[in-house]
Design a protein around this motif. Structure first.
Motif, PDB file in Angstrom:
ATOM      1  N   UNK A  24      26.691  36.437  -3.158  1.00 37.99           N
ATOM      2  CA  UNK A  24      26.980  37.739  -3.761  1.00 37.99           C
ATOM      3  C   UNK A  24      25.722  38.550  -4.017  1.00 37.99           C
ATOM      4  N   UNK A  25      24.573  37.889  -4.026  1.00 42.61           N
ATOM      5  CA  UNK A  25      23.277  38.535  -4.231  1.00 42.61           C
ATOM      6  C   UNK A  25      22.341  37.998  -3.153  1.00 42.61           C
ATOM      7  N   UNK A  26      21.662  38.905  -2.481  1.00 42.65           N
ATOM      8  CA  UNK A  26      20.744  38.489  -1.413  1.00 42.65           C
ATOM      9  C   UNK A  26      19.497  37.846  -2.012  1.00 42.65           C
ATOM     10  N   UNK A  27      18.735  37.174  -1.160  1.00 39.44           N
ATOM     11  CA  UNK A  27      17.486  36.574  -1.598  1.00 39.44           C
ATOM     12  C   UNK A  27      16.507  37.640  -2.090  1.00 39.44           C
ATOM     13  N   UNK A  28      16.487  38.791  -1.436  1.00 37.10           N
ATOM     14  CA  UNK A  28      15.617  39.893  -1.847  1.00 37.10           C
ATOM     15  C   UNK A  28      16.029  40.415  -3.221  1.00 37.10           C
ATOM     16  N   UNK A  29      17.339  40.585  -3.432  1.00 31.72           N
ATOM     17  CA  UNK A  29      17.824  41.032  -4.736  1.00 31.72           C
ATOM     18  C   UNK A  29      17.489  40.016  -5.825  1.00 31.72           C
ATOM     19  N   UNK A  30      17.626  38.735  -5.504  1.00 29.51           N
ATOM     20  CA  UNK A  30      17.276  37.697  -6.470  1.00 29.51           C
ATOM     21  C   UNK A  30      15.792  37.790  -6.833  1.00 29.51           C
ATOM     22  N   UNK A  31      14.942  37.985  -5.855  1.00 28.97           N
ATOM     23  CA  UNK A  31      13.511  38.098  -6.098  1.00 28.97           C
ATOM     24  C   UNK A  31      13.208  39.303  -6.991  1.00 28.97           C
ATOM     25  N   UNK A  32      13.824  40.441  -6.716  1.00 28.97           N
ATOM     26  CA  UNK A  32      13.635  41.646  -7.542  1.00 28.97           C
ATOM     27  C   UNK A  32      14.094  41.370  -8.967  1.00 28.97           C
ATOM     28  N   UNK A  33      15.252  40.758  -9.097  1.00 29.11           N
ATOM     29  CA  UNK A  33      15.815  40.427 -10.407  1.00 29.11           C
ATOM     30  C   UNK A  33      14.872  39.518 -11.194  1.00 29.11           C
ATOM     31  N   UNK A  34      14.394  38.456 -10.563  1.00 25.70           N
ATOM     32  CA  UNK A  34      13.538  37.491 -11.257  1.00 25.70           C
ATOM     33  C   UNK A  34      12.205  38.097 -11.687  1.00 25.70           C
ATOM     34  N   UNK A  35      11.667  38.997 -10.880  1.00 23.57           N
ATOM     35  CA  UNK A  35      10.425  39.677 -11.268  1.00 23.57           C
ATOM     36  C   UNK A  35      10.666  40.604 -12.455  1.00 23.57           C
ATOM     37  N   UNK A  36      11.788  41.294 -12.463  1.00 25.75           N
ATOM     38  CA  UNK A  36      12.144  42.139 -13.602  1.00 25.75           C
ATOM     39  C   UNK A  36      12.335  41.287 -14.855  1.00 25.75           C
ATOM     40  N   UNK A  37      13.043  40.174 -14.715  1.00 25.41           N
ATOM     41  CA  UNK A  37      13.245  39.265 -15.842  1.00 25.41           C
ATOM     42  C   UNK A  37      11.912  38.753 -16.383  1.00 25.41           C
ATOM     43  N   UNK A  38      10.991  38.392 -15.502  1.00 25.22           N
ATOM     44  CA  UNK A  38       9.667  37.926 -15.932  1.00 25.22           C
ATOM     45  C   UNK A  38       8.948  39.009 -16.749  1.00 25.22           C
ATOM     46  N   UNK A  39       9.034  40.257 -16.303  1.00 30.54           N
ATOM     47  CA  UNK A  39       8.410  41.359 -17.047  1.00 30.54           C
ATOM     48  C   UNK A  39       9.040  41.515 -18.430  1.00 30.54           C
ATOM     49  N   UNK A  40      10.361  41.398 -18.492  1.00 32.92           N
ATOM     50  CA  UNK A  40      11.055  41.525 -19.773  1.00 32.92           C
ATOM     51  C   UNK A  40      10.686  40.373 -20.709  1.00 32.92           C
ATOM     52  N   UNK A  41      10.616  39.175 -20.169  1.00 28.70           N
ATOM     53  CA  UNK A  41      10.268  38.015 -20.989  1.00 28.70           C
ATOM     54  C   UNK A  41       8.845  38.155 -21.533  1.00 28.70           C
ATOM     55  N   UNK A  42       7.940  38.698 -20.738  1.00 31.76           N
ATOM     56  CA  UNK A  42       6.573  38.926 -21.211  1.00 31.76           C
ATOM     57  C   UNK A  42       6.576  39.917 -22.373  1.00 31.76           C
ATOM     58  N   UNK A  43       7.415  40.942 -22.291  1.00 32.73           N
ATOM     59  CA  UNK A  43       7.520  41.894 -23.398  1.00 32.73           C
ATOM     60  C   UNK A  43       8.072  41.227 -24.653  1.00 32.73           C
ATOM     61  N   UNK A  44       9.038  40.335 -24.495  1.00 32.06           N
ATOM     62  CA  UNK A  44       9.605  39.650 -25.655  1.00 32.06           C
ATOM     63  C   UNK A  44       8.560  38.783 -26.348  1.00 32.06           C
ATOM     64  N   UNK A  45       7.697  38.160 -25.580  1.00 29.58           N
ATOM     65  CA  UNK A  45       6.661  37.303 -26.161  1.00 29.58           C
ATOM     66  C   UNK A  45       5.665  38.108 -26.991  1.00 29.58           C
ATOM     67  N   UNK A  46       5.546  39.401 -26.705  1.00 29.41           N
ATOM     68  CA  UNK A  46       4.584  40.224 -27.400  1.00 29.41           C
ATOM     69  C   UNK A  46       5.174  40.958 -28.606  1.00 29.41           C
ATOM     70  N   UNK A  47       6.464  40.791 -28.861  1.00 33.11           N
ATOM     71  CA  UNK A  47       7.055  41.413 -30.036  1.00 33.11           C
ATOM     72  C   UNK A  47       6.430  40.810 -31.282  1.00 33.11           C
ATOM     73  N   UNK A  48       6.228  41.624 -32.323  1.00 28.35           N
ATOM     74  CA  UNK A  48       5.649  41.075 -33.562  1.00 28.35           C
ATOM     75  C   UNK A  48       6.566  40.025 -34.148  1.00 28.35           C
ATOM     76  N   UNK A  49       5.972  38.958 -34.625  1.00 28.74           N
ATOM     77  CA  UNK A  49       6.723  37.859 -35.237  1.00 28.74           C
ATOM     78  C   UNK A  49       6.906  38.152 -36.715  1.00 28.74           C
ATOM     79  N   UNK A  50       8.112  37.932 -37.201  1.00 30.66           N
ATOM     80  CA  UNK A  50       8.388  38.095 -38.634  1.00 30.66           C
ATOM     81  C   UNK A  50       7.921  36.834 -39.360  1.00 30.66           C
TER      82      UNK A  50
END
Length: 124
Positions: free
Chosen positions: A95-121
């Motif tokens: 249902x998702x091509x290998x290229x789409x999966x690669x794009x998705x995973x790179x976007x997810x990696x960028x988002x996860x990096x942003x989450x790691x930089x959120x200030x900790x309470x």
């Protein structure tokens, strides 16, 4: 602290999420299914809409986890952390091509990096 419920469709994640949130007197964040304009399209044609569905969910879950991390003891019904599993399954089913999966995973990696930089309470 953020608590995340995970599991297959229909196992009771939503019910459990609500009960935990009620018990902790905190906010529950539920998976955005009812308001999802892509889901009906996906069910009609998963090969055409598989990537769009995963991007829709990723965007919603990213927003939810950022909101949940701003407070203590919030509970999420599904999260960004398990989203790649479903995307990989859509890829395995064709249902998702290998290229789409690669794009998705790179976007997810960028988002996860942003989450790691959120200030900790500070813990209570």
């Amino acid at each position: 602290m953020v608590i995340i419920t995970a599991g297959m469709i229909g196992v009771g994640k939503t019910t459990l999420t609500g009960k935990i949130a009620d018990h902790l007197h905190t906010q529950a964040f539920f998976e955005p299914v009812g308001e999802n304009p892509v889901l009906p399209l996906y069910y009609k044609n998963p090969k055409q809409y598989g990537f769009l569905l995963q991007i829709y969910f990723l965007n919603k879950r990213f927003s939810m986890i950022k909101k949940a991390l701003n407070d203590d003891n919030n509970v999420l019904d599904r999260s960004i952390y398990e989203d790649a599993l479903f995307t990989r399954e859509n890829n395995a089913e064709g249902n998702i091509s290998d290229t789409e999966l690669d794009v998705y995973l790179k976007l997810l990696d960028n988002m996860m990096a942003d989450l790691k930089q959120l200030p900790k309470r500070a813990p209570i």
